[in-house]
Scaffold this motif. Structure first.
Motif, PDB file in Angstrom:
ATOM      1  N   ASN A  75      51.776 -93.695  -6.006  1.00  0.00           N
ATOM      2  CA  ASN A  75      53.207 -93.700  -6.303  1.00  0.00           C
ATOM      3  C   ASN A  75      53.611 -92.333  -6.832  1.00  0.00           C
ATOM      4  OD1 ASN A  75      53.700 -96.831  -6.167  1.00  0.00           O
ATOM      5  ND2 ASN A  75      51.892 -96.564  -7.447  1.00  0.00           N
ATOM      6  N   GLU A  76      54.513 -91.675  -6.122  1.00  0.00           N
ATOM      7  CA  GLU A  76      55.034 -90.394  -6.585  1.00  0.00           C
ATOM      8  C   GLU A  76      56.272 -90.663  -7.429  1.00  0.00           C
ATOM      9  OE1 GLU A  76      53.368 -87.792  -6.286  1.00  0.00           O
ATOM     10  OE2 GLU A  76      51.927 -88.433  -4.765  1.00  0.00           O
ATOM     11  N   VAL A  77      56.251 -90.163  -8.660  1.00  0.00           N
ATOM     12  CA  VAL A  77      57.275 -90.514  -9.642  1.00  0.00           C
ATOM     13  C   VAL A  77      57.979 -89.254 -10.140  1.00  0.00           C
ATOM     14  CG1 VAL A  77      57.712 -91.664 -11.852  1.00  0.00           C
ATOM     15  CG2 VAL A  77      55.886 -92.495 -10.351  1.00  0.00           C
ATOM     16  N   VAL A  78      59.301 -89.338 -10.265  1.00  0.00           N
ATOM     17  CA  VAL A  78      60.097 -88.260 -10.852  1.00  0.00           C
ATOM     18  C   VAL A  78      60.452 -88.679 -12.278  1.00  0.00           C
ATOM     19  CG1 VAL A  78      62.181 -86.872 -10.675  1.00  0.00           C
ATOM     20  CG2 VAL A  78      61.020 -87.633  -8.596  1.00  0.00           C
ATOM     21  N   LEU A  79      59.911 -87.966 -13.242  1.00  0.00           N
ATOM     22  CA  LEU A  79      60.077 -88.335 -14.642  1.00  0.00           C
ATOM     23  C   LEU A  79      61.454 -87.926 -15.156  1.00  0.00           C
ATOM     24  CD1 LEU A  79      57.006 -88.485 -14.207  1.00  0.00           C
ATOM     25  CD2 LEU A  79      56.710 -87.574 -16.505  1.00  0.00           C
ATOM     26  N   ASP A  80      61.927 -88.677 -16.148  1.00  0.00           N
ATOM     27  CA  ASP A  80      63.159 -88.281 -16.835  1.00  0.00           C
ATOM     28  C   ASP A  80      62.973 -88.165 -18.348  1.00  0.00           C
ATOM     29  OD1 ASP A  80      63.819 -91.054 -17.982  1.00  0.00           O
ATOM     30  OD2 ASP A  80      63.818 -91.465 -15.832  1.00  0.00           O
ATOM     31  N   ARG A  81      61.956 -88.869 -18.885  1.00  0.00           N
ATOM     32  CA  ARG A  81      61.712 -88.759 -20.323  1.00  0.00           C
ATOM     33  C   ARG A  81      60.238 -89.021 -20.617  1.00  0.00           C
ATOM     34  NH1 ARG A  81      65.358 -87.460 -23.530  1.00  0.00           N
ATOM     35  NH2 ARG A  81      65.129 -87.557 -25.786  1.00  0.00           N
ATOM     36  N   VAL A  82      59.710 -88.250 -21.552  1.00  0.00           N
ATOM     37  CA  VAL A  82      58.302 -88.358 -21.932  1.00  0.00           C
ATOM     38  C   VAL A  82      58.227 -88.782 -23.397  1.00  0.00           C
ATOM     39  CG1 VAL A  82      56.127 -87.113 -22.220  1.00  0.00           C
ATOM     40  CG2 VAL A  82      57.623 -86.576 -20.291  1.00  0.00           C
ATOM     41  N   TYR A  83      57.458 -89.838 -23.650  1.00  0.00           N
ATOM     42  CA  TYR A  83      57.277 -90.330 -25.008  1.00  0.00           C
ATOM     43  C   TYR A  83      55.894 -90.006 -25.567  1.00  0.00           C
ATOM     44  CZ  TYR A  83      61.532 -92.968 -24.075  1.00  0.00           C
ATOM     45  OH  TYR A  83      62.826 -93.321 -23.750  1.00  0.00           O
ATOM     46  N   LYS A  84      54.938 -89.800 -24.664  1.00  0.00           N
ATOM     47  CA  LYS A  84      53.569 -89.531 -25.116  1.00  0.00           C
ATOM     48  C   LYS A  84      52.813 -88.841 -23.988  1.00  0.00           C
ATOM     49  CE  LYS A  84      49.505 -91.974 -27.010  1.00  0.00           C
ATOM     50  NZ  LYS A  84      48.958 -93.306 -27.344  1.00  0.00           N
ATOM     51  N   GLY A  85      51.965 -87.852 -24.355  1.00  0.00           N
ATOM     52  CA  GLY A  85      51.134 -87.192 -23.358  1.00  0.00           C
ATOM     53  C   GLY A  85      51.552 -85.755 -23.103  1.00  0.00           C
ATOM     54  N   GLN A  86      50.581 -84.954 -22.663  1.00  0.00           N
ATOM     55  CA  GLN A  86      50.822 -83.552 -22.326  1.00  0.00           C
ATOM     56  C   GLN A  86      51.301 -83.476 -20.873  1.00  0.00           C
ATOM     57  OE1 GLN A  86      50.681 -81.043 -24.526  1.00  0.00           O
ATOM     58  NE2 GLN A  86      50.163 -82.536 -26.116  1.00  0.00           N
ATOM     59  N   ILE A  87      52.585 -83.441 -20.676  1.00  0.00           N
ATOM     60  CA  ILE A  87      53.178 -83.439 -19.344  1.00  0.00           C
ATOM     61  C   ILE A  87      54.187 -82.301 -19.267  1.00  0.00           C
ATOM     62  CG2 ILE A  87      54.550 -84.765 -17.687  1.00  0.00           C
ATOM     63  CD1 ILE A  87      53.439 -87.296 -18.978  1.00  0.00           C
ATOM     64  N   ASP A  88      53.989 -81.406 -18.303  1.00  0.00           N
ATOM     65  CA  ASP A  88      54.844 -80.239 -18.169  1.00  0.00           C
ATOM     66  C   ASP A  88      55.608 -80.210 -16.855  1.00  0.00           C
ATOM     67  OD1 ASP A  88      53.878 -79.248 -20.638  1.00  0.00           O
ATOM     68  OD2 ASP A  88      52.122 -78.414 -19.642  1.00  0.00           O
ATOM     69  N   ASP A  89      55.462 -81.249 -16.039  1.00  0.00           N
ATOM     70  CA  ASP A  89      56.105 -81.262 -14.727  1.00  0.00           C
ATOM     71  C   ASP A  89      56.795 -82.614 -14.534  1.00  0.00           C
ATOM     72  OD1 ASP A  89      56.924 -80.889 -12.151  1.00  0.00           O
ATOM     73  OD2 ASP A  89      54.961 -80.370 -11.349  1.00  0.00           O
ATOM     74  N   VAL A  90      57.994 -82.583 -13.958  1.00  0.00           N
ATOM     75  CA  VAL A  90      58.730 -83.835 -13.752  1.00  0.00           C
ATOM     76  C   VAL A  90      58.134 -84.662 -12.617  1.00  0.00           C
ATOM     77  CG1 VAL A  90      60.874 -82.897 -14.668  1.00  0.00           C
ATOM     78  CG2 VAL A  90      60.392 -82.695 -12.228  1.00  0.00           C
ATOM     79  N   ASP A  91      57.362 -84.049 -11.745  1.00  0.00           N
ATOM     80  CA  ASP A  91      56.753 -84.760 -10.622  1.00  0.00           C
ATOM     81  C   ASP A  91      55.328 -85.163 -10.996  1.00  0.00           C
ATOM     82  OD1 ASP A  91      59.021 -84.422  -8.943  1.00  0.00           O
ATOM     83  OD2 ASP A  91      58.377 -82.378  -8.511  1.00  0.00           O
ATOM     84  N   GLN A  92      55.078 -86.472 -11.035  1.00  0.00           N
ATOM     85  CA  GLN A  92      53.774 -86.990 -11.415  1.00  0.00           C
ATOM     86  C   GLN A  92      53.316 -88.056 -10.421  1.00  0.00           C
ATOM     87  OE1 GLN A  92      51.827 -85.944 -14.130  1.00  0.00           O
ATOM     88  NE2 GLN A  92      53.346 -84.312 -14.271  1.00  0.00           N
ATOM     89  N   THR A  93      51.984 -88.243 -10.345  1.00  0.00           N
ATOM     90  CA  THR A  93      51.392 -89.247  -9.462  1.00  0.00           C
ATOM     91  C   THR A  93      50.797 -90.375 -10.305  1.00  0.00           C
ATOM     92  OG1 THR A  93      50.846 -87.581  -7.794  1.00  0.00           O
ATOM     93  CG2 THR A  93      49.641 -89.663  -7.699  1.00  0.00           C
ATOM     94  N   VAL A  94      51.175 -91.600  -9.969  1.00  0.00           N
ATOM     95  CA  VAL A  94      50.653 -92.780 -10.660  1.00  0.00           C
ATOM     96  C   VAL A  94      49.949 -93.660  -9.636  1.00  0.00           C
ATOM     97  CG1 VAL A  94      51.202 -94.824 -12.023  1.00  0.00           C
ATOM     98  CG2 VAL A  94      52.480 -92.708 -12.391  1.00  0.00           C
ATOM     99  N   LEU A  95      48.684 -93.971  -9.881  1.00  0.00           N
ATOM    100  CA  LEU A  95      47.889 -94.799  -8.971  1.00  0.00           C
ATOM    101  C   LEU A  95      47.878 -96.237  -9.456  1.00  0.00           C
ATOM    102  CD1 LEU A  95      44.836 -92.402  -8.480  1.00  0.00           C
ATOM    103  CD2 LEU A  95      46.936 -92.535  -7.130  1.00  0.00           C
TER     104      LEU A  95
END
Length: 217
Positions: free
Chosen positions: A84-104
């Motif tokens: 699942n390719e996901v476009v993030l809008d808000r981060v509550y926890k975790g080191q994430i620097d890109d709005v485009d993330q992959t969720v399996l």
């Protein structure tokens, strides 16, 4: 003869009762529901609650599914993997620097609690763990806590992790524009005063000329 008839009737009734008992047992056995999947509880009281899973997760964020593709495995025990390719809008926890993330995710079966294929263009609260098979990807085996984003669920998440931060990085500041400094030699005092002195001299000569003209008259 009457006694023999009674014995025969009794035997027939007992056989009938036993037959019905066996049929009833088979029906009950066939109607028994299949065993549902179960998620292993983490240690500690209340560890199976969503809030505990949020605390244990490697990352928690909200985002919209842009695409979802299945990867069919081979063999009877092969796990169907869903990317699942996901476009993030808000981060509550975790080191994430890109709005485009992959969720399996994995297919849901009687034995596994997979989330299955997520709905494209739908927004979810992702409660995920880092995946060891795909670099940079996150995973939910169906027990992590990923759910459709509702206002009530987001309020629960914020109650545990706070307001979070925007997944879109702040725009970089505009670069400063540098101008070349004037490095030429400063104008000397004599050169700066020369135009003024010339005007004074012209005015003085004009007065002398006017005085002479008046004297001749």
């Amino acid at each position: 003869m009457l006694a023999a008839a009674r014995r025969l009737l009794t035997s027939f009734l007992m056989a009938l009762v036993m037959a019905f008992g066996m049929v009833g047992g088979l029906v009950a056995l066939g109607a028994a529901p299949a065993q549902a999947c179960t998620c292993a509880q983490a240690a500690g009281a209340g560890a199976d609650s969503l809030m505990e899973r949020i605390k244990d997760a490697d990352a928690v964020f909200t985002g919209t599914v842009a695409s979802s593709t299945r990867s069919e495995g081979t063999g009877a025990d092969a796990v169907v993997s869903i990317t699942n390719e996901v476009v993030l809008d808000r981060v509550y926890k975790g080191q994430i620097d890109d709005v485009d993330q992959t969720v399996l995710t994995t297919q849901r079966t009687q034995a596994t609690c997979g989330l299955g294929q997520l709905q494209v263009d739908s927004r979810y609260v992702f409660v995920v763990a880092s995946d060891s098979t795909v670099e940079g990807a996150w995973a939910d085996d169906g027990c992590s806590g990923t759910r459709a984003a509702t206002s009530a669920l987001i309020a629960e998440v914020q109650g545990v992790l706070g307001k979070g931060r925007s997944a879109t990085p702040a725009p970089a500041p505009e670069p400063a524009v540098l101008t070349d400094a004037d490095t030429s030699a400063p104008t000397s005092l004599s050169r700066a005063a020369a135009p003024g002195l010339a005007l004074v001299l012209v005015g003085f000569l004009g007065l002398i000329l006017v005085g002479r003209l008046n004297a001749r008259r």
